[in-house]
Design a protein around this motif. Structure first.
Motif, mmCIF file in Angstrom:
data_model
loop_
_atom_site.group_PDB
_atom_site.id
_atom_site.type_symbol
_atom_site.label_atom_id
_atom_site.label_comp_id
_atom_site.label_asym_id
_atom_site.label_seq_id
_atom_site.Cartn_x
_atom_site.Cartn_y
_atom_site.Cartn_z
ATOM 1 N N MET A 1 2.252 11.118 -6.290
ATOM 2 C CA MET A 1 2.574 9.737 -5.905
ATOM 3 C C MET A 1 2.767 8.892 -7.153
ATOM 4 S SD MET A 1 0.371 7.140 -3.561
ATOM 5 C CE MET A 1 -0.200 8.284 -2.321
ATOM 6 N N ASN A 2 3.923 8.263 -7.265
ATOM 7 C CA ASN A 2 4.111 7.406 -8.437
ATOM 8 C C ASN A 2 3.495 6.027 -8.207
ATOM 9 O OD1 ASN A 2 5.920 5.773 -7.027
ATOM 10 N ND2 ASN A 2 7.650 7.103 -7.571
ATOM 11 N N ASP A 3 3.524 5.202 -9.226
ATOM 12 C CA ASP A 3 2.850 3.914 -9.136
ATOM 13 C C ASP A 3 3.417 3.014 -8.048
ATOM 14 O OD1 ASP A 3 1.012 4.516 -10.997
ATOM 15 O OD2 ASP A 3 1.931 3.382 -12.657
ATOM 16 N N PHE B 1 2.137 4.121 -4.793
ATOM 17 C CA PHE B 1 0.732 3.773 -4.650
ATOM 18 C C PHE B 1 0.561 2.281 -4.364
ATOM 19 C CE2 PHE B 1 -3.134 2.011 -6.506
ATOM 20 C CZ PHE B 1 -4.054 2.601 -5.657
ATOM 21 N N VAL C 1 1.124 1.568 -0.826
ATOM 22 C CA VAL C 1 -0.046 1.930 -0.009
ATOM 23 C C VAL C 1 -1.108 0.833 -0.109
ATOM 24 C CG1 VAL C 1 -1.959 3.571 0.233
ATOM 25 C CG2 VAL C 1 0.353 4.415 -0.191
ATOM 26 N N LEU C 2 -1.300 0.349 -1.332
ATOM 27 C CA LEU C 2 -2.278 -0.704 -1.577
ATOM 28 C C LEU C 2 -1.960 -1.954 -0.728
ATOM 29 C CD1 LEU C 2 -4.656 -0.853 -3.642
ATOM 30 C CD2 LEU C 2 -3.176 -2.261 -5.057
ATOM 31 N N VAL D 1 -2.591 -1.179 3.081
ATOM 32 C CA VAL D 1 -4.014 -1.136 3.415
ATOM 33 C C VAL D 1 -4.585 -2.561 3.477
ATOM 34 C CG1 VAL D 1 -6.300 -0.465 2.547
ATOM 35 C CG2 VAL D 1 -4.429 1.191 2.581
ATOM 36 N N ARG E 1 -6.844 9.372 -12.748
ATOM 37 C CA ARG E 1 -5.923 8.420 -12.130
ATOM 38 C C ARG E 1 -6.238 8.251 -10.636
ATOM 39 N NH1 ARG E 1 0.597 8.522 -12.208
ATOM 40 N NH2 ARG E 1 0.230 10.201 -10.741
ATOM 41 N N ARG F 1 -7.306 4.915 -8.696
ATOM 42 C CA ARG F 1 -6.556 4.478 -7.509
ATOM 43 C C ARG F 1 -7.469 4.303 -6.311
ATOM 44 N NH1 ARG F 1 -0.849 7.778 -7.498
ATOM 45 N NH2 ARG F 1 0.218 6.403 -8.967
ATOM 46 N N ALA G 1 -9.303 1.172 -6.741
ATOM 47 C CA ALA G 1 -8.460 -0.001 -6.506
ATOM 48 C C ALA G 1 -8.278 -0.238 -5.010
ATOM 49 C CB ALA G 1 -7.104 0.187 -7.179
ATOM 50 N N LEU G 2 -8.049 0.849 -4.279
ATOM 51 C CA LEU G 2 -7.877 0.732 -2.829
ATOM 52 C C LEU G 2 -9.127 0.154 -2.180
ATOM 53 C CD1 LEU G 2 -6.079 3.870 -1.357
ATOM 54 C CD2 LEU G 2 -5.444 1.471 -1.118
ATOM 55 N N THR H 1 -9.937 -3.594 -3.473
ATOM 56 C CA THR H 1 -9.112 -4.689 -2.941
ATOM 57 C C THR H 1 -9.318 -4.838 -1.437
ATOM 58 O OG1 THR H 1 -7.236 -3.194 -2.693
ATOM 59 C CG2 THR H 1 -7.312 -4.519 -4.720
ATOM 60 N N ALA H 2 -9.454 -3.714 -0.723
ATOM 61 C CA ALA H 2 -9.658 -3.804 0.726
ATOM 62 C C ALA H 2 -10.971 -4.513 1.026
ATOM 63 C CB ALA H 2 -9.632 -2.419 1.364
#
Lengths: 201, 330
Positions: free
Chosen positions: A1-3, A6, A9-10, A13, B22, B26, B29-30, B33-34
């Motif tokens: 998954m590239n930035d 991602f 997705v962020l 969510v 990484r 990630r 971060a998920l 932020t959630a």
């Protein structure tokens, strides 16, 4: 998954956190005395919030120089449309029990309902034509002109928000100021350089 | 030889470790932020209602007979309130008003009366208390069924002996905010401070009734609900309840009752005269300019029900308005 993937997705969510909590509170019976009114207000505010965020993408991109931000704009706009639909569904099913004559009467008699419906009516073709295929079919220029209608939808949305309040206009005014700043920035970018160069000449 | 060439191959982070780190960032971060989004949402929408902590009222006569309407649960009655001095958020009043002190409390009765006087709340609580189950219809389009405890307003009026020149009764709510006129009662500072600068209506809140409306047996001064002393959010310690009018006429936390010969100003009609009138009788035929009054949502129900003329009390009160154009006198 590239930035980019991602980050998408962020966004998804985080954008789904409010409805998840809303559903949870509903399930737990924690929406208060008037759940329909609460869901109506919350979905309405979320629509406007995502509309304003999607309108902030271009100014942010220009100010920060991060051109990749444009990749997230469609998604943000589609979330605004999604919440707008949830808002309409709450209104027509849970508030009006799908009583068409009551809904038509409402739209006809009460300008703020007509405004809200028009705003969503504007968002519909924009959501449909948000795909790459449609950009090609319409051509970039025409597509862009069509999608400028989003400002009309946002103005209608803010007025709609303003007109529902009985006397406390704090949040509609905040939304109005944000929209004015975003719109003002666009106008400034468009006209300010001309003014400057004319002044020089 | 450049620095980079000195790095031994064992020192190079291998690809899987890099990917792991990484992924770890990630995931963080998920989740982060959630969680932050969730906290902001919760802060803006605090859920569960608070329990009512006011004392039980002793020795009131309970309402008798079969009920036509189901009572609205006490959690809803006490956690969905319009009390703009605290906040315009109906769900937020209960917690903001939690520490409101209504003892000591006085109600000044003055104006065109033979016996002006200042009542202590304890005196008013000694008046024979009775339970009245009324429908309560808000101008916003929702309604409740509430078991109030109180006494007919008529009793207080008779004690004050109004002069024949008295044609109206004016009421005033306590206000603990900055106000040049000053509140009428001295109360402990702090919890009773009210500072809602975004209410959009002037304070102190005032209301009024015509004398014959005030003398009507259905109009009561309520000192409690569900057998308990009035919770602050519902207008402690004493409030008006006029069940055939929109809820905003039923003024809360009363500190002054004044008899006048002219129609007194009322807060909402002064703020927006084209939307709210002096009478404000519940009427499905006369719409609010921005929404229909034909139907209402009974709190606890999903659909909407038809709104009744005079909130279903037409038989008792229609006579008060004989010959009046209710569209003009909204």
């Amino acid at each position: 998954m590239n930035d980019t993937q991602f980050n998408k997705v962020l966004i998804v969510v985080n954008a789904l956190v409010p409805p998840a909590l809303l559903a949870w509170d509903w399930y737990q019976g924690n929406l208060g005395a008037n759940p329909v009114e609460f869901v109506l207000a919350t979905t309405g505010v979320l629509t406007l919030l995502f509309l304003l965020i999607s309108l902030a993408v271009t100014p942010l991109r220009k100010i920060t120089g991060r051109n990749d931000l444009i990749r997230y704009r469609r998604m943000l706009g589609l979330f605004a449309f999604f919440y707008g639909c949830a808002h309409l569904i709450t209104y027509s099913i849970f508030d009006k029990s799908l009583d068409l004559s009551a809904i038509v009467g409402d739209v006809w008699q009460r300008p703020f309902i007509a405004l809200g419906m028009s705003a969503l009516g504007i968002l519909l073709p924009l959501a449909v034509t948000s795909t790459k295929g449609w950009i090609k079919r319409l051509g970039g220029k025409r597509w862009q002109r069509l999608h400028r209608l989003v400002y009309v939808a946002a103005v209608f949305g803010v007025i709609h928000f303003y007109l529902i309040q009985k006397s406390d206009f704090f949040w509609p005014i905040v939304a109005g100021i944000v929209l004015a700043v975003l719109f003002g920035y666009r106008l400034w970018v468009k006209f300010a350089p001309k003014v400057r160069s004319e002044a020089k000449a | 030889m450049s620095e980079s060439e000195k790095i031994r191959s064992s020192e190079i982070t291998d690809e899987s470790a890099y990917l792991n780190r990484r992924n770890f960032i990630r995931a963080g971060a998920l989740a982060g932020t959630a969680a932050a989004t969730g906290l902001v949402y919760r802060y803006l929408n605090p859920p569960p209602p608070r329990e009512v902590t006011t004392a039980d009222i002793e020795g009131f006569s309970e309402a008798k007979g079969p009920l036509k309407d189901e009572l609205t649960p006490i959690e809803d009655v006490t956690n969905y309130n319009n009390f703009y001095e605290f906040t315009t958020d109906k769900r937020g009043v209960a917690s903001l008003a939690e520490d409101f002190r209504s003892d000591p409390w006085t109600v000044t009765v003055d104006g065109l009366v033979e016996r002006p006087r200042v009542f202590g709340i304890e005196e008013l609580l000694k008046i024979e208390q009775e339970e009245r189950i009324y429908r309560f219809r808000c101008v916003e389009g929702w309604s409740m069924v509430i078991p109030w405890v109180g006494f007919p307003l008529k009793k207080l009026i008779e004690m004050a002996k109004p002069l024949s020149s008295a044609k109206y009764v004016a009421f005033q709510t306590y206000y603990g905010g900055s106000n040049p006129e000053g509140p009428d009662v001295k109360l402990p500072e702090g919890p009773n401070a009210m500072g809602n600068v975004f209410a959009g209506i002037p304070f102190p809140y005032v209301e009024g009734l015509r004398m014959d409306e005030a003398m009507h047996p259905l109009a009561i001064l309520a000192t409690g609900l569900y057998g308990k002393l009035m919770p602050p959010q519902n207008g402690a310690p004493i409030r008006l309840v006029v069940p055939w009018k929109y809820g905003f006429k039923s003024i809360k936390s009363i500190v002054r009752i004044t008899f006048t010969d002219k129609q007194p100003p009322t807060t909402w009609s002064a703020a927006t005269p084209n939307e709210y009138g002096f009478y404000s009788n519940v009427n499905p035929e006369v719409d609010h300019p921005r929404w229909s009054q034909a139907t209402e949502r009974r709190i606890g129900e999903y659909g909407r029900r038809e709104t009744l003329l005079f909130n279903g009390y037409a038989e008792e009160v229609a006579g008060l308005y004989k010959g009046m154009d209710l569209r003009k006198n909204y």
